[in-house]
Design a protein around this motif. Sequence first.
Motif, PDB file in Angstrom:
ATOM      1  N   ALA A 110     -57.039  31.410 -32.243  1.00 28.90           N
ATOM      2  CA  ALA A 110     -58.211  30.645 -32.684  1.00 28.90           C
ATOM      3  C   ALA A 110     -58.073  30.233 -34.149  1.00 28.90           C
ATOM      4  O   ALA A 110     -58.289  29.066 -34.501  1.00 28.90           O
ATOM      5  N   THR A 113     -55.026  27.765 -34.442  1.00 26.97           N
ATOM      6  CA  THR A 113     -55.239  26.465 -33.818  1.00 26.97           C
ATOM      7  C   THR A 113     -56.312  25.653 -34.524  1.00 26.97           C
ATOM      8  O   THR A 113     -56.113  24.467 -34.792  1.00 26.97           O
ATOM      9  N   PHE A 114     -57.420  26.278 -34.840  1.00 24.79           N
ATOM     10  CA  PHE A 114     -58.544  25.525 -35.378  1.00 24.79           C
ATOM     11  C   PHE A 114     -58.597  25.542 -36.908  1.00 24.79           C
ATOM     12  O   PHE A 114     -58.566  24.493 -37.538  1.00 24.79           O
ATOM     13  N   TRP A 118     -56.952  22.537 -39.228  1.00 29.99           N
ATOM     14  CA  TRP A 118     -57.966  21.767 -39.938  1.00 29.99           C
ATOM     15  C   TRP A 118     -57.727  21.821 -41.447  1.00 29.99           C
ATOM     16  O   TRP A 118     -57.737  20.786 -42.109  1.00 29.99           O
TER      17      TRP A 118
END
Length: 176
Positions: A110, A113-114, A118
């Motif tokens: 998590a 990936t995020f 970002w």
Amino acid sequence: MRALGLTGPSLSRRKITVNILDDINKSIQSYMFMLLTTNMLVALLAWLAFRWIGLENAGAWAVAAGLLHLIPYFGPAVTATATGMAAFIQFGDLSTVLLVAGGSLAIATAVGTFVTTWMTGKIAKMNTAAIFISLLFWGWLWGVWGMLLSIPIIVIVKVVSQNVVQLQPVAELLGE
């Protein structure tokens, strides 16, 4: 600065070189800060999860998870394996082992990936696909070291290509 002597006698060329070096420095510092932030987030979330599950030495395992998160893909796998073995030794229950190892992988996935994607895109103002392709290429070429160095390398390529007129198309390709 010895690099300035290599750029030639022209003041404009020296100014461009200084701008490139400053941009590279800022980008790498921002990237290192992002790594610190995301690894601390992984450690904090892992500590909360391990503590909630009741894993002994949750703080030590969380610190290990944060440090190993530096190594893309391989680090979280090592963390999941190690914490899974610790959970098996402590609890002797397969469901708890899967909860600990799965939780560790879920947190790393998590955040990676995020949050990391970002933040990397925001810091470097780069195309996510370019970041992923760079990670794959340098990882294939140099293994774990390539994965660790892929983002700084692609950021340097982007900064240089932004400041060299002939390389502007490369900067556009790598940009957002």
